[in-house]
Design a protein around this motif. Structure first.
Motif, PDB file in Angstrom:
ATOM      1  N   GLY A   1     -31.358 -11.779  26.579  1.00 30.46           N
ATOM      2  CA  GLY A   1     -31.655 -12.898  25.710  1.00 30.46           C
ATOM      3  C   GLY A   1     -30.435 -13.708  25.282  1.00 30.46           C
ATOM      4  N   VAL A   2     -29.308 -13.532  25.960  1.00 31.59           N
ATOM      5  CA  VAL A   2     -28.092 -14.280  25.637  1.00 31.59           C
ATOM      6  C   VAL A   2     -28.160 -15.637  26.335  1.00 31.59           C
ATOM      7  N   PRO A   3     -28.009 -16.746  25.602  1.00 36.62           N
ATOM      8  CA  PRO A   3     -28.032 -18.056  26.248  1.00 36.62           C
ATOM      9  C   PRO A   3     -26.761 -18.294  27.068  1.00 36.62           C
ATOM     10  N   VAL A   4     -26.948 -18.873  28.255  1.00 40.70           N
ATOM     11  CA  VAL A   4     -25.851 -19.176  29.172  1.00 40.70           C
ATOM     12  C   VAL A   4     -25.972 -20.643  29.541  1.00 40.70           C
ATOM     13  N   LEU A   5     -24.922 -21.407  29.286  1.00 40.42           N
ATOM     14  CA  LEU A   5     -24.902 -22.832  29.598  1.00 40.42           C
ATOM     15  C   LEU A   5     -23.921 -23.070  30.739  1.00 40.42           C
ATOM     16  N   ILE A   6     -24.400 -23.681  31.816  1.00 46.05           N
ATOM     17  CA  ILE A   6     -23.563 -24.009  32.963  1.00 46.05           C
ATOM     18  C   ILE A   6     -23.376 -25.510  32.976  1.00 46.05           C
ATOM     19  N   VAL A   7     -22.110 -25.944  32.804  1.00 44.42           N
ATOM     20  CA  VAL A   7     -21.763 -27.363  32.795  1.00 44.42           C
ATOM     21  C   VAL A   7     -20.758 -27.578  33.912  1.00 44.42           C
TER      22      VAL A   7
ATOM     23  N   TYR B   1     -31.070 -17.956  30.238  1.00 45.31           N
ATOM     24  CA  TYR B   1     -30.977 -16.793  29.361  1.00 45.31           C
ATOM     25  C   TYR B   1     -30.829 -15.551  30.221  1.00 45.31           C
ATOM     26  N   THR B   2     -29.972 -14.603  29.776  1.00 46.23           N
ATOM     27  CA  THR B   2     -29.844 -13.336  30.479  1.00 46.23           C
ATOM     28  C   THR B   2     -31.054 -12.468  30.146  1.00 46.23           C
ATOM     29  N   LYS B   3     -31.142 -11.308  30.791  1.00 47.79           N
ATOM     30  CA  LYS B   3     -32.245 -10.387  30.508  1.00 47.79           C
ATOM     31  C   LYS B   3     -32.193  -9.886  29.067  1.00 47.79           C
TER      32      LYS B   3
ATOM     33  N   LEU C   1     -28.404 -22.931  19.098  1.00 47.94           N
ATOM     34  CA  LEU C   1     -27.607 -22.172  20.047  1.00 47.94           C
ATOM     35  C   LEU C   1     -26.151 -22.504  19.780  1.00 47.94           C
ATOM     36  N   ILE C   2     -25.336 -21.482  19.557  1.00 46.73           N
ATOM     37  CA  ILE C   2     -23.919 -21.680  19.275  1.00 46.73           C
ATOM     38  C   ILE C   2     -23.107 -21.188  20.467  1.00 46.73           C
ATOM     39  N   PHE C   3     -22.257 -22.069  20.988  1.00 47.27           N
ATOM     40  CA  PHE C   3     -21.340 -21.726  22.067  1.00 47.27           C
ATOM     41  C   PHE C   3     -19.932 -21.880  21.499  1.00 47.27           C
ATOM     42  N   LYS C   4     -19.366 -20.772  20.935  1.00 51.35           N
ATOM     43  CA  LYS C   4     -18.071 -20.823  20.262  1.00 51.35           C
ATOM     44  C   LYS C   4     -16.905 -20.642  21.223  1.00 51.35           C
TER      45      LYS C   4
ATOM     46  N   HIS D   1     -18.557 -26.900  36.779  1.00 50.00           N
ATOM     47  CA  HIS D   1     -18.017 -25.653  37.320  1.00 50.00           C
ATOM     48  C   HIS D   1     -17.562 -24.709  36.219  1.00 50.00           C
ATOM     49  N   HIS D   2     -18.196 -24.822  35.047  1.00 45.42           N
ATOM     50  CA  HIS D   2     -17.833 -23.981  33.906  1.00 45.42           C
ATOM     51  C   HIS D   2     -19.071 -23.285  33.354  1.00 45.42           C
ATOM     52  N   ILE D   3     -18.859 -22.112  32.776  1.00 46.70           N
ATOM     53  CA  ILE D   3     -19.955 -21.337  32.204  1.00 46.70           C
ATOM     54  C   ILE D   3     -19.600 -20.979  30.762  1.00 46.70           C
ATOM     55  N   LEU D   4     -20.596 -21.065  29.881  1.00 53.15           N
ATOM     56  CA  LEU D   4     -20.405 -20.742  28.465  1.00 53.15           C
ATOM     57  C   LEU D   4     -21.467 -19.738  28.061  1.00 53.15           C
ATOM     58  N   TYR D   5     -21.063 -18.727  27.289  1.00 51.59           N
ATOM     59  CA  TYR D   5     -21.981 -17.744  26.743  1.00 51.59           C
ATOM     60  C   TYR D   5     -22.111 -17.993  25.243  1.00 51.59           C
ATOM     61  N   GLY D   6     -23.326 -17.937  24.740  1.00 47.42           N
ATOM     62  CA  GLY D   6     -23.535 -18.232  23.329  1.00 47.42           C
ATOM     63  C   GLY D   6     -24.462 -17.246  22.667  1.00 47.42           C
TER      64      GLY D   6
END
Length: 124
Positions: A48-54, A44-46, A107-110, A56-61
């Protein structure tokens, strides 16, 4: 009439889980399925945004509250186990369910995953 017995542990209540919703599909490299395997890292960022690292890829949700919460149920069969022998069918216990967790948020990663690129120094 069928009766289904659902119980919950006494005390603080069942733990709360999060549901993860992704765009597309997740496929393992070995085609063995995802059960029991590590999918990625959730941060989570400061703000409160969830960040998923899969890989070599990054997703913001974003995190949203579900309109209707889900209950994760554990089935306890009334049938005897393989090491137990039932003498008569009347001695079988009814099938019961217990609540092991509640899911109230997801958590939604669109967006599409973005590649993680590091700065590579130029050769001199």
């Amino acid at each position: 009439m069928v009766q289904i017995v659902i119980s919950s542990k006494a005390g603080d209540g069942p733990p709360e889980w999060l549901l993860v919703e992704l765009q597309g599909e997740m496929v393992s490299r070995q085609n063995t399925g995802l059960a029991g395997n590590l999918m990625g890292d959730l941060h989570y960022t400061k703000e409160g945004v969830p960040v998923l690292i899969v890989g070599h890829h990054i997703l913001y949700g974003k995190q949203v509250k579900l309109e209707k919460p889900f209950a994760v149920l554990m089935k306890h069969s009334g049938l005897p186990q393989h090491d137990e022998v039932a003498m008569e069918s009347s001695q079988e216990k009814p099938t019961t369910y217990s609540v092991s967790a509640l899911i109230k948020k997801k958590l939604i990663f669109k967006t599409r995953p973005k590649p993680i690129i590091t700065n590579v120094p130029k050769k001199v």
